[in-house]
Design an enzyme around this catalytic site. Structure first.
Site, PDB file in Angstrom:
ATOM      1  N   VAL B  72      40.359   9.845  29.568  1.00  0.00           N
ATOM      2  CA  VAL B  72      38.925   9.549  29.683  1.00  0.00           C
ATOM      3  C   VAL B  72      38.358  10.213  30.934  1.00  0.00           C
ATOM      4  O   VAL B  72      38.988  10.194  31.987  1.00  0.00           O
ATOM      5  CB  VAL B  72      38.711   8.016  29.807  1.00  0.00           C
ATOM      6  CG1 VAL B  72      37.260   7.689  30.109  1.00  0.00           C
ATOM      7  CG2 VAL B  72      39.162   7.310  28.535  1.00  0.00           C
ATOM      8  N   CYS B  73      37.165  10.799  30.810  1.00  0.00           N
ATOM      9  CA  CYS B  73      36.461  11.267  32.006  1.00  0.00           C
ATOM     10  C   CYS B  73      34.978  10.959  31.846  1.00  0.00           C
ATOM     11  O   CYS B  73      34.584  10.222  30.944  1.00  0.00           O
ATOM     12  CB  CYS B  73      36.689  12.756  32.241  1.00  0.00           C
ATOM     13  SG  CYS B  73      35.860  13.804  31.056  1.00  0.00           S
ATOM     14  N   ALA B  74      34.154  11.519  32.704  1.00  0.00           N
ATOM     15  CA  ALA B  74      32.738  11.160  32.682  1.00  0.00           C
ATOM     16  C   ALA B  74      32.041  11.643  31.421  1.00  0.00           C
ATOM     17  O   ALA B  74      31.310  10.899  30.770  1.00  0.00           O
ATOM     18  CB  ALA B  74      32.051  11.711  33.923  1.00  0.00           C
TER      19      ALA B  74
END
Lengths: 75, 375
Positions: B72-74
């Site tokens: 997961v990232c932004a």
């Protein structure tokens, strides 16, 4: 401020600004300065965090019309 | 090994079904500590992506090979990069399509229960932000309460259910998220209600939502009745639906109570909050099922993913309803408050109609948890 190398990372989105910044820093010698221009808002927090993690230093940061400019001195 | 792409809907199912998941969150440590994807059985590893540019070998031993792994990232880009690196190292992992931005926006409609005469009540759970919206459906008509800004989610659900949206309410002027209420009303021809005491600065037309305001949804008279219940804001209003459900807005949550400071008037409103929670709500039936406008922690979700509990149970268990001493209550809700929601003053201005930011700007404003409560 004078820099040894300029990097234009405008218009690139995460993670490319950091990927390119890292590659550019790798070509410099210790104490030399990289000037990076970015437009991705994520880079605003990520570049300082990456710089800190690598032991480098941000000498100056400015923002003009959505373009953020960092001067990074290599450790 | 392959890289899988998971949608926010797939992750939401994992949360609601209490499944296990290993999340490799590659955002900044600050961002991760501020706000992450919460699940009852989720495990986490937070390594910023920029520490992985030279390779993922160092973290491989920390990533389980026998569990689902989600990177997961932004916004997606960095998680895809890291997922591809893990894939090259022989692991099968997924990344979250659209990142935390999309997670923040995802809405899951869950049925809370049946109403008199075949009606239904749905809770729209915005897992990433902790916002809860409601739709009352009965005999071809619908009322919506506290809609978030993703108006399509509501209008398409109404189409699917073949109902006409007649009434749209906001329990108060929201400070943590941007309301979709008046936009839904504008596109569907529904009546938009807002408490006038919260609306002194709004620049659009609305119908006043007052104590005792009542509408009927469908011919079989499902009542949606308003109870003035100030404290989070001076206009905050609750609803009793079908004599069975109490929609509390941001006044009372499952494991916490509303904070009175987001419009800058904590000292003035703490007395109202006390009056609402300790007098007005006490006069209601304990059998009412409380449906708040937010949840703060994943433990507030029931087994089926809904956020709902009997009022009587909250009187017994919710700390904020059990502070006997008024001075202590005052101190709890006005001192040592958690940080305010991201951009809350700007969000209030958007909800007043004073500024109209772009979609991207609205997304930026809403980043992070809702922080409307005092525990």
């Amino acid at each position: 401020m004078k820099s040894n190398l300029q990097l234009d990372a405008k218009g690139l989105s995460c993670p490319m600004p950091i990927v390119k910044t890292k590659k550019a820093i790798d070509t410099l010698a210790s104490g030399e300065i990289l000037e990076v221009q970015v437009t991705d808002k994520g880079a605003l927090a990520d570049i300082p965090a990456w710089v800190k993690a690598g032991g480098h230093a941000i000498l100056d940061k400015s923002e003009d019309a959505g373009v953020i400019t960092f001067f990074i001195q290599k450790a | 090994m392959s890289v899988l792409k998971w949608s926010a809907a797939q992750v939401a199912k994992k949360v609601i079904n209490n499944e296990e998941l290993f999340i490799l969150d590659v955002r900044n440590t600050d961002a991760f500590e501020d706000w992450k994807i919460d699940g009852h059985k989720f495990e986490y590893l937070n390594i910023p992506y920029f520490e992985l540019l030279d390779g993922v070998e160092d973290i491989l031993p920390k990533i389980p090979a026998d569990k689902d792994v989600l990177v997961v990232c932004a916004k997606e880009g960095s998680s895809l990069m890291v997922a591809e690196m893990l894939s090259e190292a022989g692991r099968t992992v997924a990344y979250l399509e659209g990142g935390m931005k999309t997670w923040s926006e995802y809405l899951e409609p869950i049925k809370v229960g049946d109403l008199t005469g075949g009606g239904e009540l749905y809770q729209f759970v915005r897992l990433g932000k902790g916002c809860l919206s409601y739709m009352v459906i009965s005999e071809g008509e619908a009322a919506i309460i506290d809609a978030v800004r993703f108006t399509d989610a509501f209008t398409s659900f109404a189409e699917e259910k073949n109902v006409k949206i007649k009434y749209v309410f906001d329990t108060h002027l929201h400070a943590d998220h941007i309301s979709g209420g008046r936009h839904i009303a504008a596109t569907t021809g529904a009546t938009y209600y807002l408490p006038p005491k919260d609306a002194e600065e709004v620049v659009f037309d609305y119908t006043p939502l007052l104590d005792g305001t009542a509408v009927q949804v469908g011919a079989s008279k499902i009542d949606v009745g308003a109870i003035y219940s100030p404290g989070h804001t001076i206009g905050s209003t609750s609803f009793v639906v079908d004599s069975k459900y109490l929609l509390t807005g941001d006044i009372l949550f499952i494991d916490s109570i509303g904070r009175p400071d987001l419009a800058g008037l904590a000292e003035d409103w703490v007395g109202d909050l006390r009056e609402t929670l300790y007098k007005r709500y006490r006069e209601l039936s304990e059998d009412l099922i409380v449906l708040p406008a937010h949840f703060m922690i994943i433990d507030e979700l029931n087994e089926d993913g809904t956020v709902a509990k009997h009022l009587g149970q909250l009187f017994a268990e919710n700390h904020g309803l059990n502070i006997k001493d008024e001075a202590e209550f005052r101190s709890v809700v006005t001192e040592h408050l958690p940080p305010q929601p991201n951009a809350y003053q700007e969000i209030r201005r958007v909800n007043m109609g004073k500024i109209t930011p772009t979609q991207d700007e609205q997304t930026e404003m809403e980043i992070g948890p809702n922080r409307c409560a005092v525990r």
